[in-house]
Design a protein around this motif. Structure first.
Motif, PDB file in Angstrom:
ATOM      1  N   UNK A 260      32.080  34.429  33.383  1.00  0.00           N
ATOM      2  CA  UNK A 260      32.299  35.320  34.525  1.00  0.00           C
ATOM      3  C   UNK A 260      33.699  35.921  34.486  1.00  0.00           C
ATOM      4  N   UNK A 261      34.703  35.094  34.221  1.00  0.00           N
ATOM      5  CA  UNK A 261      36.084  35.550  34.246  1.00  0.00           C
ATOM      6  C   UNK A 261      36.325  36.650  33.202  1.00  0.00           C
ATOM      7  N   UNK A 262      35.737  36.485  32.025  1.00  0.00           N
ATOM      8  CA  UNK A 262      35.928  37.469  30.965  1.00  0.00           C
ATOM      9  C   UNK A 262      35.296  38.811  31.333  1.00  0.00           C
ATOM     10  N   UNK A 263      34.110  38.768  31.931  1.00  0.00           N
ATOM     11  CA  UNK A 263      33.437  40.014  32.327  1.00  0.00           C
ATOM     12  C   UNK A 263      34.166  40.661  33.503  1.00  0.00           C
ATOM     13  N   UNK A 264      34.720  39.847  34.386  1.00  0.00           N
ATOM     14  CA  UNK A 264      35.419  40.384  35.553  1.00  0.00           C
ATOM     15  C   UNK A 264      36.692  41.129  35.148  1.00  0.00           C
ATOM     16  N   UNK A 265      37.334  40.702  34.062  1.00  0.00           N
ATOM     17  CA  UNK A 265      38.578  41.336  33.601  1.00  0.00           C
ATOM     18  C   UNK A 265      38.236  42.587  32.788  1.00  0.00           C
ATOM     19  N   UNK A 266      37.876  43.643  33.493  1.00  0.00           N
ATOM     20  CA  UNK A 266      37.321  44.827  32.854  1.00  0.00           C
ATOM     21  C   UNK A 266      38.323  45.552  31.967  1.00  0.00           C
ATOM     22  N   UNK A 267      39.606  45.358  32.201  1.00  0.00           N
ATOM     23  CA  UNK A 267      40.608  46.026  31.354  1.00  0.00           C
ATOM     24  C   UNK A 267      40.519  45.562  29.905  1.00  0.00           C
ATOM     25  N   UNK A 268      39.935  44.399  29.675  1.00  0.00           N
ATOM     26  CA  UNK A 268      39.800  43.882  28.311  1.00  0.00           C
ATOM     27  C   UNK A 268      38.556  44.392  27.587  1.00  0.00           C
ATOM     28  N   UNK A 269      37.723  45.145  28.262  1.00  0.00           N
ATOM     29  CA  UNK A 269      36.437  45.515  27.667  1.00  0.00           C
ATOM     30  C   UNK A 269      36.539  46.244  26.331  1.00  0.00           C
TER      31      UNK A 269
ATOM     32  N   UNK B 254      35.524  52.426  24.992  1.00  0.00           N
ATOM     33  CA  UNK B 254      36.727  52.998  24.395  1.00  0.00           C
ATOM     34  C   UNK B 254      37.962  52.714  25.238  1.00  0.00           C
ATOM     35  N   UNK B 255      37.831  52.873  26.553  1.00  0.00           N
ATOM     36  CA  UNK B 255      38.995  52.678  27.431  1.00  0.00           C
ATOM     37  C   UNK B 255      38.503  52.513  28.864  1.00  0.00           C
ATOM     38  N   UNK B 256      39.255  51.743  29.671  1.00  0.00           N
ATOM     39  CA  UNK B 256      38.943  51.551  31.086  1.00  0.00           C
ATOM     40  C   UNK B 256      40.220  51.711  31.893  1.00  0.00           C
ATOM     41  N   UNK B 257      40.154  52.493  32.966  1.00  0.00           N
ATOM     42  CA  UNK B 257      41.269  52.631  33.900  1.00  0.00           C
ATOM     43  C   UNK B 257      40.836  52.077  35.253  1.00  0.00           C
ATOM     44  N   UNK B 258      41.663  51.224  35.854  1.00  0.00           N
ATOM     45  CA  UNK B 258      41.387  50.722  37.197  1.00  0.00           C
ATOM     46  C   UNK B 258      41.975  51.705  38.197  1.00  0.00           C
TER      47      UNK B 258
ATOM     48  N   UNK C 258      39.978  43.253  47.574  1.00  0.00           N
ATOM     49  CA  UNK C 258      39.854  41.809  47.374  1.00  0.00           C
ATOM     50  C   UNK C 258      38.682  41.461  46.467  1.00  0.00           C
ATOM     51  N   UNK C 259      37.513  42.049  46.739  1.00  0.00           N
ATOM     52  CA  UNK C 259      36.325  41.773  45.926  1.00  0.00           C
ATOM     53  C   UNK C 259      35.643  43.035  45.428  1.00  0.00           C
ATOM     54  N   UNK C 260      36.300  44.170  45.590  1.00  0.00           N
ATOM     55  CA  UNK C 260      35.728  45.432  45.131  1.00  0.00           C
ATOM     56  C   UNK C 260      36.766  46.183  44.307  1.00  0.00           C
ATOM     57  N   UNK C 261      36.287  46.973  43.365  1.00  0.00           N
ATOM     58  CA  UNK C 261      37.192  47.810  42.589  1.00  0.00           C
ATOM     59  C   UNK C 261      36.470  49.076  42.162  1.00  0.00           C
ATOM     60  N   UNK C 262      37.280  50.086  41.876  1.00  0.00           N
ATOM     61  CA  UNK C 262      36.762  51.363  41.398  1.00  0.00           C
ATOM     62  C   UNK C 262      37.388  51.579  40.030  1.00  0.00           C
ATOM     63  N   UNK C 263      36.547  51.807  39.020  1.00  0.00           N
ATOM     64  CA  UNK C 263      37.032  51.915  37.650  1.00  0.00           C
ATOM     65  C   UNK C 263      36.443  53.155  36.979  1.00  0.00           C
ATOM     66  N   UNK C 264      37.180  53.661  35.990  1.00  0.00           N
ATOM     67  CA  UNK C 264      36.667  54.747  35.154  1.00  0.00           C
ATOM     68  C   UNK C 264      36.547  54.223  33.740  1.00  0.00           C
ATOM     69  N   UNK C 265      35.373  54.429  33.154  1.00  0.00           N
ATOM     70  CA  UNK C 265      35.049  53.886  31.834  1.00  0.00           C
ATOM     71  C   UNK C 265      34.758  55.031  30.871  1.00  0.00           C
TER      72      UNK C 265
ATOM     73  N   UNK D 297      32.754  54.008  38.229  1.00  0.00           N
ATOM     74  CA  UNK D 297      31.870  53.013  38.843  1.00  0.00           C
ATOM     75  C   UNK D 297      32.612  52.224  39.907  1.00  0.00           C
ATOM     76  N   UNK D 298      31.843  51.743  40.861  1.00  0.00           N
ATOM     77  CA  UNK D 298      32.353  50.763  41.815  1.00  0.00           C
ATOM     78  C   UNK D 298      31.749  49.409  41.466  1.00  0.00           C
ATOM     79  N   UNK D 299      32.561  48.372  41.555  1.00  0.00           N
ATOM     80  CA  UNK D 299      32.077  47.026  41.247  1.00  0.00           C
ATOM     81  C   UNK D 299      32.347  46.113  42.443  1.00  0.00           C
ATOM     82  N   UNK D 300      31.390  45.247  42.714  1.00  0.00           N
ATOM     83  CA  UNK D 300      31.532  44.200  43.724  1.00  0.00           C
ATOM     84  C   UNK D 300      31.514  42.866  42.985  1.00  0.00           C
ATOM     85  N   UNK D 301      32.613  42.118  43.095  1.00  0.00           N
ATOM     86  CA  UNK D 301      32.745  40.855  42.372  1.00  0.00           C
ATOM     87  C   UNK D 301      32.470  39.683  43.313  1.00  0.00           C
ATOM     88  N   UNK D 302      31.586  38.801  42.892  1.00  0.00           N
ATOM     89  CA  UNK D 302      31.202  37.631  43.688  1.00  0.00           C
ATOM     90  C   UNK D 302      31.382  36.382  42.837  1.00  0.00           C
TER      91      UNK D 302
END
Length: 317
Positions: free
Chosen positions: A23-32, A40-44, A49-56, A69-74
């Motif tokens: 879970x921790x590895x997938x949650x750390x989207x900057x490492x994708x 190719x690249x991800x920008x946060x 607290x439990x939501x983020x908006x990212x560009x992939x 994308x918007x992500x909800x982390x649980x």
């Protein structure tokens, strides 16, 4: 399964790693970009607290695409839901979830869920999306399994470093020099040939023949994502024999301690390809030798490029 034009699919894989680690590895989207081949690249863009908006930025069936994308982390349920804000044609909508299930203390099941529809529910477009989702999902899950299960062996193989140069000039001029890679053959002695295409503004494909110290040349291919005057991120997709991964970025920042000075930085993240160490560096060579060799070669080229960018910008200033 298709209901009212909405396709729902699921892919899964079993990995020899604890569920919390997965879970921790997938949650750390900057490492994708380091973990998943298509990314190719991800920008946060935003983080709560439990939501983020990212560009992939990623490839789909070999074609570069990008989306937000918007992500909800649980973390309690080991689930991450995602939904594209604006999808790239021919996709009309795309969402899904990562679901991690503990099979034992050392083994987990990863389920990757997708739901999507094609623009105008076009059957040919839906078929294209089916193939892209299936290809990327299998690739992502296989890569994730490999990276998780080999984590204890790859720690010594993965390293990052950066080189910086102070430039008395404008960030725009320095950025332009790095961005205009199609001119590098004329501007940089270590570049023997270059081919740059930018079919989508801000997303480049750069093929380059680079001269090594011994006079030999090697060809690399990279995707580059550009953020004018601020940053250029890249991921090599055709690699020299001593690397299994090479990502990095160029950044351009005004110096804190001097007006009119730009700090230009080249950052690299590399994973050593142990299978080729003996063939390239000799039978006695170690991983440490390979790291030192790669660090030296990459730093030499980066600093050469940065110093030529410095001359270019300072002469225009």
């Amino acid at each position: 399964m298709v209901q009212n034009g909405l396709r729902e699919v699921e892919h899964e894989i079993t990995v020899s790693a604890p569920a919390a680690t997965v879970y921790r590895l997938i949650a750390e989207v900057a490492n994708w970009p380091r973990i998943f081949p298509p990314t190719l690249h991800v920008e946060q863009l935003e983080r709560g607290e439990n939501e983020e908006r990212i560009r992939i930025w990623a490839t789909a069936n070999g074609e570069p695409k990008n989306w937000t994308s918007r992500r909800v982390l649980d973390p309690a349920r080991l689930r991450i839901d995602f939904r594209q804000e604006v999808s790239t044609p021919p996709v009309a909508s795309m969402g899904g979830a990562w679901v991690i299930e503990a099979l034992s203390d050392t083994e987990s099941r990863i389920r990757l869920l997708h739901d999507y529809r094609a623009i105008d529910d076009d059957p040919q477009s839906l078929k294209w999306i089916d193939e892209a989702v299936d290809t990327n999902s299998r690739s992502e899950l296989a890569a994730l399994k490999t990276n998780l299960e080999l984590a204890h062996r790859t720690e010594e193989l993965t390293f990052s470093f950066e080189d910086s140069v102070r430039i008395a000039g404008s960030a725009r001029d320095v950025y332009d020099f790095i961005n205009e890679a199609d001119l590098w053959q004329e501007r940089l002695p270590h570049v023997a040939a270059v081919r740059l295409t930018e079919d989508t503004p801000g997303l480049q494909l750069l093929e380059m023949d680079t001269r090594a110290k011994d006079g030999s040349t090697h060809t690399t291919k990279s995707y580059r994502v550009t953020f004018p005057q601020r940053k250029i991120a890249y991921k090599q997709v055709t690699l020299p024999a001593l690397m299994t991964l090479h990502t990095g970025y160029w950044t351009f920042e005004e110096a804190d301690d001097a007006e009119g000075v730009v700090v230009a930085t080249s950052q690299h993240t590399v994973v050593v390809n142990t299978e080729n160490i003996a063939r390239i560096l000799g039978a006695e060579a170690t991983v440490a030798d390979a790291r030192e060799y790669l660090h030296g070669a990459l730093s030499t080229n980066s600093l050469a490029t940065l110093n030529h960018a410095k001359s270019h910008a300072e002469n225009r200033h």
